[in-house]
Design an enzyme around this catalytic site. Structure first.
Site, PDB file in Angstrom:
ATOM      1  N   HIS A 155       0.853  -1.192   0.000  1.00 41.86           N
ATOM      2  CA  HIS A 155       0.000   0.000   0.000  1.00 41.86           C
ATOM      3  C   HIS A 155       0.889   1.242   0.000  1.00 41.86           C
ATOM      4  CE1 HIS A 155      -4.110  -1.651   1.506  1.00 41.86           C
ATOM      5  NE2 HIS A 155      -3.565  -2.416   0.596  1.00 41.86           N
ATOM      6  N   TYR A 169      -9.215   5.645   7.473  1.00 41.50           N
ATOM      7  CA  TYR A 169      -9.324   6.026   8.891  1.00 41.50           C
ATOM      8  C   TYR A 169     -10.322   7.181   8.946  1.00 41.50           C
ATOM      9  CZ  TYR A 169      -4.952   3.512  10.042  1.00 41.50           C
ATOM     10  OH  TYR A 169      -3.968   2.557  10.245  1.00 41.50           O
ATOM     11  N   PRO A 226      -4.217   0.847  18.794  1.00 37.81           N
ATOM     12  CA  PRO A 226      -4.001   0.304  17.456  1.00 37.81           C
ATOM     13  C   PRO A 226      -4.083   1.318  16.312  1.00 37.81           C
ATOM     14  CG  PRO A 226      -6.176  -0.294  18.271  1.00 37.81           C
ATOM     15  CD  PRO A 226      -5.487   0.390  19.397  1.00 37.81           C
ATOM     16  N   LYS A 266       0.948   0.091  15.069  1.00 30.47           N
ATOM     17  CA  LYS A 266       2.364   0.044  15.433  1.00 30.47           C
ATOM     18  C   LYS A 266       2.758  -1.133  16.329  1.00 30.47           C
ATOM     19  CE  LYS A 266       3.821   3.378  13.122  1.00 30.47           C
ATOM     20  NZ  LYS A 266       4.022   2.787  11.816  1.00 30.47           N
ATOM     21  N   TYR A 293       4.071   6.639   9.725  1.00 33.27           N
ATOM     22  CA  TYR A 293       3.218   5.503   9.364  1.00 33.27           C
ATOM     23  C   TYR A 293       4.035   4.387   8.697  1.00 33.27           C
ATOM     24  CZ  TYR A 293      -1.100   3.040   8.394  1.00 33.27           C
ATOM     25  OH  TYR A 293      -2.101   2.094   8.386  1.00 33.27           O
TER      26      TYR A 293
HETATM   27  C1  PHB Z   1      -6.070  -4.130  10.855  1.00 36.48           C
HETATM   28  O1  PHB Z   1      -6.054  -4.397   9.661  1.00 36.48           O
HETATM   29  O2  PHB Z   1      -6.470  -4.955  11.694  1.00 36.48           O
HETATM   30  C2  PHB Z   1      -5.591  -2.787  11.293  1.00 36.48           C
HETATM   31  C3  PHB Z   1      -5.089  -1.904  10.350  1.00 36.48           C
HETATM   32  C4  PHB Z   1      -4.656  -0.653  10.731  1.00 36.48           C
HETATM   33  C5  PHB Z   1      -4.730  -0.276  12.062  1.00 36.48           C
HETATM   34  C6  PHB Z   1      -5.208  -1.165  13.014  1.00 36.48           C
HETATM   35  C7  PHB Z   1      -5.657  -2.420  12.627  1.00 36.48           C
HETATM   36  O3  PHB Z   1      -4.313   0.954  12.413  1.00 36.48           O
END
Ligand code: PHB
Ligand code: APR
Length: 389
Positions: free
Chosen positions: A72, A200, A292, A296, A384
């Site tokens: 990505h 997000y 989460p 990280k 990130y």
């Molecule tokens: C996930 O795919 O479970 C996931 C992805 C990004 C995040 C947290 C969890 O920031």
């Protein structure tokens, strides 16, 4: 039993360290409390930083990730029904790999098996001894019998609820913590992801995240109050709420289906200092937890593994303990930067129960700044994709 490094915990940190040590001819034993099927059934995040990807490749466990993972080059942020993209490649020339932690753990178990590594599961009452001596040991119970592993070093890879951290005397251990007043309700569903990259979303009803595992498997999250039990959320209620919180065009495209897994996880920031005491070294969730937002947790565990592997390799290769001596400081320097990033992403994207109209405007203006400022996007992208080791 005698080994060089006794590793407590057979999650991703413990297994990756064992594999890297094995590649250098260093012997280890991994003691895991649960049975293997339980460890392999755990569903966690799915975004690997470039450093994690390279470390897995260096350990010789990157082949399936390279075949099946998804690169990505950016991510979407959304607020007030509008989305914008942060282009990692354009901003910092790097990308991330979407590949589930469950798959990483499976690949690590396969590699340990292929190398004939010793991973003992269902090890009960694991107890370290003599950590401040030159001859530590670890005892455990299995099938009702007590066993003893003598070793040069003990590594605590046993997660937040493990035994290792509790061995550091209270007058030495310093703890830093922030507990967030909400949780994440996660759903895994056998449906195509709603977008090619992650979304997000900041929304007045609470945060939402659209993620994925592969072309036919999606992972979605909603911010929820911790007072609500997971059973209070039917599949229908989950999809309805998700559609409300993500931009309209995404909600219109969203393919829904039965949840194959549904759970609520609390959010916490936590750091324990130091990460070394005598012959004990802490790695990963045993020493620190991040919320989460930003994915990280696993990546931070892997940078610890990298630093500790360097220290142990130097010890056995040239008898130099300089890198082991600086392990805690080096690891913590990166830990705190990642804690800051995870905290700031959490702060920017969630609704807090005590949020004032002023706080609300601060969030909105931070997102508006990110949408238009190359400098702000560069800072987010740099964190990130992963700060350097
Ligand atoms: C996930 O795919 O479970 C996931 C992805 C990004 C995040 C947290 C969890 O920031
Ligand atoms: N004795 C032996 N093993 C233990 C003990 C104990 N007393 N306590 C816990 N364990 C085991 C757990 O069963 C688990 O398999 O230690 C392992 C720790 O694994 P994780 O919690 O996965 O921690 P870690 O390997 O550091 O992985 C990093 O990154 O995304 C985050 O939290 C996520 O798991 C992830 C972590």
């Amino acid at each position: 039993m005698r080994t060089q490094v006794c590793i407590i915990g057979g999650g991703p940190s413990g297994l990756l360290l064992a594999q890297l040590l094995h590649n250098d001819g260093i012997d280890s034993v991994v003691l895991e409390k649960r049975d293997r099927a339980h460890v392999l059934a755990r569903i966690r995040a799915g975004v690997l930083e470039q450093g994690s990807v390279e470390l897995l490749r260096r350990a010789g466990v990157g082949a399936r990730m390279d075949r099946e993972g998804f690169v990505h080059a950016g991510t979407f942020l959304a607020a007030a029904n509008r989305g914008f993209r942060i282009d990692f490649e354009a901003r910092v020339g790097k990308s991330v790999m979407v590949y589930g932690q469950t798959e990483v753990t499976q690949d690590l178990y396969d590699a340990r098996d292929a190398a004939g590594g010793t991973v003992i599961d269902r090890a009960d009452r694991v107890t370290p001894w003599g950590l401040d001596s030159k001859a530590p040991a670890v005892t455990y119970l299995r099938d009702g019998r007590e066993h003893r592993v003598t070793c040069d070093f003990v590594v605590g890879c046993d997660g937040f609820h493990g035994v290792s951290r509790t061995c550091i005397p209270p007058d030495v251990l310093r703890e830093f913590e922030r507990v967030y007043p909400f949780g994440w309700l996660g759903v895994l569903s056998e449906t195509p992801p709603v977008a090619e990259e992650l979304i997000y979303a900041n929304h007045p009803r609470g945060f939402a995240l659209c993620s994925m595992r592969n072309a036919g498997l999606s992972r979605y999250y909603l911010q929820v109050p911790l007072s609500e039990p997971v059973d209070a959320w039917s599949d229908h209620a989950f999809w309805d709420e998700l559609k409300r919180r993500i931009p309209e065009d995404a909600a219109d495209r969203l393919v829904t289906g039965p949840a194959v897994e549904k759970s609520i996880a609390p959010l916490r920031s936590y750091v324990a200092e130091p990460m070394r005491w005598g012959r004990l070294f802490l790695v990963g969730d045993a020493a620190h937890i991040v919320p989460p937002t930003g994915a990280k947790g696993l990546n931070l565990a892997f940078s610890d593994v990298h630093y500790l592997h360097e220290g142990l390799a130097a010890h056995y290769r040239d008898g130099s303990d300089a890198a082991l001596g600086s392990y805690s400081d080096r690891a913590l320097a990166r830990v705190w930067k990642c804690e800051r990033f995870s905290w700031s992403m959490t702060q920017m994207l969630h609704r807090f129960p005590d949020q004032t109209p002023f706080d609300q405007r601060m969030q909105e203006s931070e997102l508006a700044w990110l949408e238009t400022s190359v400098a702000a996007q560069t800072a987010l992208a740099e964190n990130y994709v992963g700060l350097p080791y």
